[in-house]
Write a protein that holds these residues in place. Structure first.
Motif, short mmCIF file in Angstrom:
data_model
loop_
_atom_site.label_atom_id
_atom_site.label_comp_id
_atom_site.label_asym_id
_atom_site.label_seq_id
_atom_site.Cartn_x
_atom_site.Cartn_y
_atom_site.Cartn_z
N ASP A 88 107.84 69.99 28.96
CA ASP A 88 107.08 68.74 28.84
C ASP A 88 107.37 68.07 27.49
O ASP A 88 107.56 66.86 27.42
CB ASP A 88 105.58 68.98 28.97
N TRP A 89 107.39 68.86 26.44
CA TRP A 89 107.65 68.32 25.10
C TRP A 89 109.05 67.72 25.03
O TRP A 89 109.23 66.62 24.50
CB TRP A 89 107.48 69.42 24.05
N ARG A 91 110.87 66.57 27.51
CA ARG A 91 110.91 65.34 28.32
C ARG A 91 110.29 64.17 27.56
O ARG A 91 110.84 63.07 27.57
CB ARG A 91 110.18 65.56 29.64
N ARG A 92 109.16 64.42 26.94
CA ARG A 92 108.51 63.35 26.17
C ARG A 92 109.41 62.88 25.03
O ARG A 92 109.55 61.68 24.79
CB ARG A 92 107.16 63.83 25.61
N ARG A 93 110.02 63.83 24.35
CA ARG A 93 110.88 63.46 23.22
C ARG A 93 112.07 62.64 23.69
O ARG A 93 112.42 61.62 23.10
CB ARG A 93 111.34 64.70 22.46
N THR A 95 112.30 60.85 26.41
CA THR A 95 111.80 59.55 26.84
C THR A 95 111.50 58.66 25.65
O THR A 95 111.88 57.48 25.63
CB THR A 95 110.53 59.72 27.70
N GLN A 96 110.84 59.22 24.65
CA GLN A 96 110.50 58.43 23.47
C GLN A 96 111.76 57.95 22.74
O GLN A 96 111.82 56.81 22.30
CB GLN A 96 109.62 59.25 22.52
N ILE A 112 102.24 55.94 30.12
CA ILE A 112 102.18 56.61 28.82
C ILE A 112 100.83 57.27 28.58
O ILE A 112 100.61 57.87 27.54
CB ILE A 112 102.52 55.64 27.65
N ASP A 114 99.57 59.99 29.83
CA ASP A 114 99.71 61.43 29.57
C ASP A 114 100.25 61.69 28.18
O ASP A 114 99.81 62.62 27.50
CB ASP A 114 100.63 62.08 30.61
N ASP A 115 101.22 60.88 27.73
CA ASP A 115 101.75 61.05 26.38
C ASP A 115 100.67 60.83 25.34
O ASP A 115 100.57 61.56 24.36
CB ASP A 115 102.91 60.08 26.12
N THR A 118 98.29 63.81 25.41
CA THR A 118 98.91 64.98 24.82
C THR A 118 99.01 64.83 23.30
O THR A 118 98.70 65.76 22.56
CB THR A 118 100.31 65.21 25.43
N HIS A 192 96.64 69.28 30.76
CA HIS A 192 97.77 69.05 29.88
C HIS A 192 98.39 70.33 29.37
O HIS A 192 99.10 70.32 28.40
CB HIS A 192 97.33 68.14 28.73
#
Length: 194
Positions: A88-89, A91-93, A95-96, A112, A114-115, A118, A192
């Motif tokens: 998850d981390w 993927r977020r990174r 995406t960001q 966003i 969920d981001d 989190t 989460h």
């Protein structure tokens, strides 16, 4: 293991379900190096690995009933949760990094949530750690952020091992209470942590 079930894992799960802080300390002492090491290997980011390890043990403390010793060993379950959190981390990174200019636009608000939740949880965990009494904060920082066992924490702080265990247990309890008070109840944390 008798019939595929580890009696020690059953004992620990039952104790955790009953709110036994000693069981959490035992699980942490046994498995925190593995959890932190896996998170670090998967993310390549020490700060993210520290946050992930902390969140894994907070989840276990807040929702021990989610672990079923008849299905898997505790170590494997903790690694599975760690892996999910690390993915998850990552993927977020990604995406960001990829969509940073687009996320600045108002139209990018969808998806966003969920981001934000989190990030809010991670910030609240950091704040809760900062607000711990000094002796608990020192123990938590050494254990979670430097990956030390409770024995190593005891040596680093020049205190008895039992005191180190007690400070870690109490610190984790205070963190869980602070997160609950901040609105991160069991459902929000569980949502989460998958």
């Amino acid at each position: 293991m008798l019939g595929g079930v580890d009696d020690n894992d059953v004992r620990l799960r039952d104790a955790l379900t009953g709110g036994c802080e000693e069981a959490l300390a035992e699980v942490y002492d046994t498995h925190s190096p593995t959890v932190f090491g896996l998170a670090l290997r998967l993310t390549g980011d020490r700060g993210a690995a520290e946050d992930i390890a902390q969140e894994v043990f907070v989840e276990l403390w807040m929702r021990p009933e989610r672990y079923d010793p008849r299905r898997t060993r505790l170590r494997s379950w903790l690694c599975m949760i760690t892996r999910r959190r690390a993915i998850d981390w990552l993927r977020r990174r990604r995406t960001q990094e990829h969509y940073a200019p687009v996320l600045a636009e108002p139209a990018a608000a969808a998806g966003i949530e969920d981001d934000v939740l989190t990030a809010s949880l991670a910030a609240q965990v950091r704040t809760a750690v900062d607000e711990l009494p000094s002796q608990h904060r020192q123990a938590i920082l050494l254990a979670y952020y430097q990956g030390l066992t409770y024995q190593q924490v005891a040596r680093a702080l020049n205190i008895p091992e039992g005191t180190a265990k007690s400070r870690l247990r109490s610190g984790l309890r205070r963190l869980a209470d602070a997160l609950a008070a901040a609105g991160f109840d069991d459902l929000a944390v569980a949502k989460h942590t998958d």
